[in-house]
Design a protein around this motif. Structure first.
Motif, short mmCIF file in Angstrom:
data_model
loop_
_atom_site.label_atom_id
_atom_site.label_comp_id
_atom_site.label_asym_id
_atom_site.label_seq_id
_atom_site.Cartn_x
_atom_site.Cartn_y
_atom_site.Cartn_z
N VAL A 254 0.86 -1.19 0.00
CA VAL A 254 0.00 0.00 0.00
C VAL A 254 0.89 1.24 0.00
O VAL A 254 1.98 1.24 0.57
N PRO A 255 0.44 2.32 -0.64
CA PRO A 255 1.27 3.53 -0.72
C PRO A 255 1.25 4.35 0.56
O PRO A 255 0.29 4.31 1.34
N LEU A 256 2.33 5.09 0.76
CA LEU A 256 2.44 6.05 1.86
C LEU A 256 2.24 7.44 1.27
O LEU A 256 3.10 7.95 0.55
N PHE A 257 1.11 8.05 1.57
CA PHE A 257 0.79 9.38 1.04
C PHE A 257 1.20 10.45 2.02
O PHE A 257 0.83 10.41 3.20
N ALA A 258 1.97 11.45 1.54
CA ALA A 258 2.36 12.60 2.35
C ALA A 258 1.97 13.87 1.60
O ALA A 258 1.38 13.82 0.52
#
Length: 486
Positions: A254-258
């Protein structure tokens, strides 16, 4: 086996099929139980299901007839079987269990959390229990606990690795995560790195480009969840490859969104079909990712600020403060466990001429290339620092006898004596290198630096492009100077 049929109560009504006008037929007890949202289960003394109400199919995923005649423990989660057996013994001893919790494995492989109210009927030799599905409550409790744990980790983790270790533990409380790794993307370097990896069969790979075929790179590029299972995504698996171990059967990233976009990915994987990832696992892992992405971003900013505070912004070498700290640390270690140290003080000959003729931009390029060549001449355990202008210090740890340090110094002199390509022009500079030894020339870091500095100026006075050992009292025999060929 005792008769386990549940008979209708005697009502006093006619039994010939007739009924009073306007009266309705009473609900049979079995139908009443089938209307309950909780599952009513009856188990004999052997631990075999003999009755399950209709709610059992919704909770367990099996039709009642698929479970009747089978052992209870066949359906209990393997990790909960010992505890369940112990509780059954207590029930058989006459101790009712009104709030016992355990996990069952549904027919579709998902885990269901149950709270049981159970007691033993001695006359009937039957165990009667009511099962309530508390999976959603458990999930909500786990998410709340994860929030608290992530918040605590954000404030207590000393560094990024400690943070990821704690995050791994938190994820392991929510879903199968024995094999877990973190992939982070640095847009400035266009590099994908793996700062944390816990895997039973693989290890973290080296840095990757974002356009690589790595699965985590695909997650970061697209910002989309990627779930891989046997026979799934055949087109993808023919082009992409698993980051840590290519033998994994199930893979979830899963992506890490910042704030600045996708900064990385969290990945779990398994090597057997007993551990599969479901939609709920995706939701749980994405939940954790959304919570920790700002924490990781903040940690990265803290690390960057700490780095630039102690490194030269032009060459990224340790600055004067950090070099002095490392030198003092090395001296303390050498006092406890006697070992020699060598200190090189280096200055570039004709550097001012480069700045005056080609400009400061070319001078900056020259210093950056000098830093790269210096790094290539020494070991990982050594330290190269820039202390200002065109002056550099090199700390050589544990090199003995001193002649070996002089060989390294000569290697550096020869490397920097080679031409530099700057903005399309070939430029030649050379170094003047002064050398001081511990403990021969002193035990204090300031004293060693001063003696190496004096030796460097002696080398420069004699024409430069040479290595000069400190003329202060030393254990070395002359000659002290090692001039280069003209």
């Amino acid at each position: 086996m005792p008769d386990t049929r549940i008979n209708a109560p005697r009502t006093g009504r006619p039994s010939d099929g007739s009924d009073d006008k306007g009266a309705s037929s009473p609900l049979l007890p079995s139908k009443v139980m089938d209307l309950l949202l909780d599952a009513v289960c009856v188990v004999d003394a052997r631990g075999v299901f003999v009755f399950i109400s209709a709610a059992g199919e919704r909770i367990f995923g099996y039709r009642p007839e698929e479970m009747i005649g089978r052992q209870v423990l066949d359906f209990v989660h393997p990790e909960d079987r010992a505890r369940t057996l112990q509780t059954i013994e207590e029930i058989l001893d006459g101790q009712p269990q009104p709030h016992f919790e355990n996990r069952y494995v549904r027919k579709d492989g998902q885990i269901v959390h149950l709270m049981w109210s159970a007691r033993w009927s001695e006359p009937d030799q039957l165990r009667v229990a009511v099962a309530r599905d508390i999976t959603e409550r458990k999930r909500a409790d786990a998410l709340q606990a994860a929030l608290y744990a992530i918040s605590e980790a954000a404030h207590t983790a000393e560094d990024q690795v400690a943070l990821f270790e704690r995050i791994h533990q938190i994820i392991g409380e929510l879903l199968p995560a024995a094999n877990f790794f973190v992939a982070l993307y640095d847009a400035g370097e266009d590099a994908l790195t793996f700062p944390y990896c816990a895997d039973e069969f693989g290890q973290a790979p080296g840095p990757q480009k974002l356009d690589s075929a790595a699965m985590s790179a695909e997650v970061i590029r697209t910002g989309q969840v990627l779930l891989l299972a046997p026979q799934a995504n055949p087109g993808l698996t023919s082009q992409a490859w698993l980051d840590v171990s290519r033998n994994a059967l199930h893979w979830l990233g899963v992506p890490l969104f910042a704030k600045e976009g996708v900064i990385g990915a969290l990945v779990v994987q398994s090597y057997d079909n007993e551990t599969r990832y479901t939609q709920k696992d995706i939701e749980l892992l994405q939940f954790v990712a959304n919570q920790i992405a700002p924490v990781i971003e903040r940690k990265q900013m803290e690390l960057w600020l700490q780095h630039i505070a102690r490194h030269d912004p032009l060459t990224d070498l340790p600055n004067r403060e950090l070099f002095h700290d490392r030198l003092q640390t090395a001296l303390r270690m050498s006092e406890r466990d006697p070992s020699p140290l060598s200190l090189l003080y280096l200055d570039l000959d004709r550097f001012k001429q480069v700045n005056d003729t080609l400009g400061h931009a070319a001078g900056d390029l020259l210093l950056q290339e000098v830093a790269r060549r210096l790094r290539r001449c020494v070991r990982e355990s050594d330290t190269v620092g820039r202390i200002g202008g065109d002056e550099f210090l090199v700390l050589l740890n544990g090199i003995d006898p001193p002649e070996q340090a002089l060989s390294v110094a000569e290697k550096i002199r020869a490397a920097l004596d080679q031409p530099f390509e700057l903005a399309g022009q070939q430029v030649r500079v050379s170094p003047s290198i002064g050398v001081a030894f511990y403990p021969a020339h002193g035990r204090d870091y300031k004293q060693l630096i001063r003696y190496a500095d004096e030796a460097m100026y002696d080398a420069k006075k004699h024409g430069g492009n040479r290595v000069q050992v400190s003329l202060r009292p030393s254990l070395l025999d002359p000659p002290h100077a090692h001039p280069s060929a003209p």
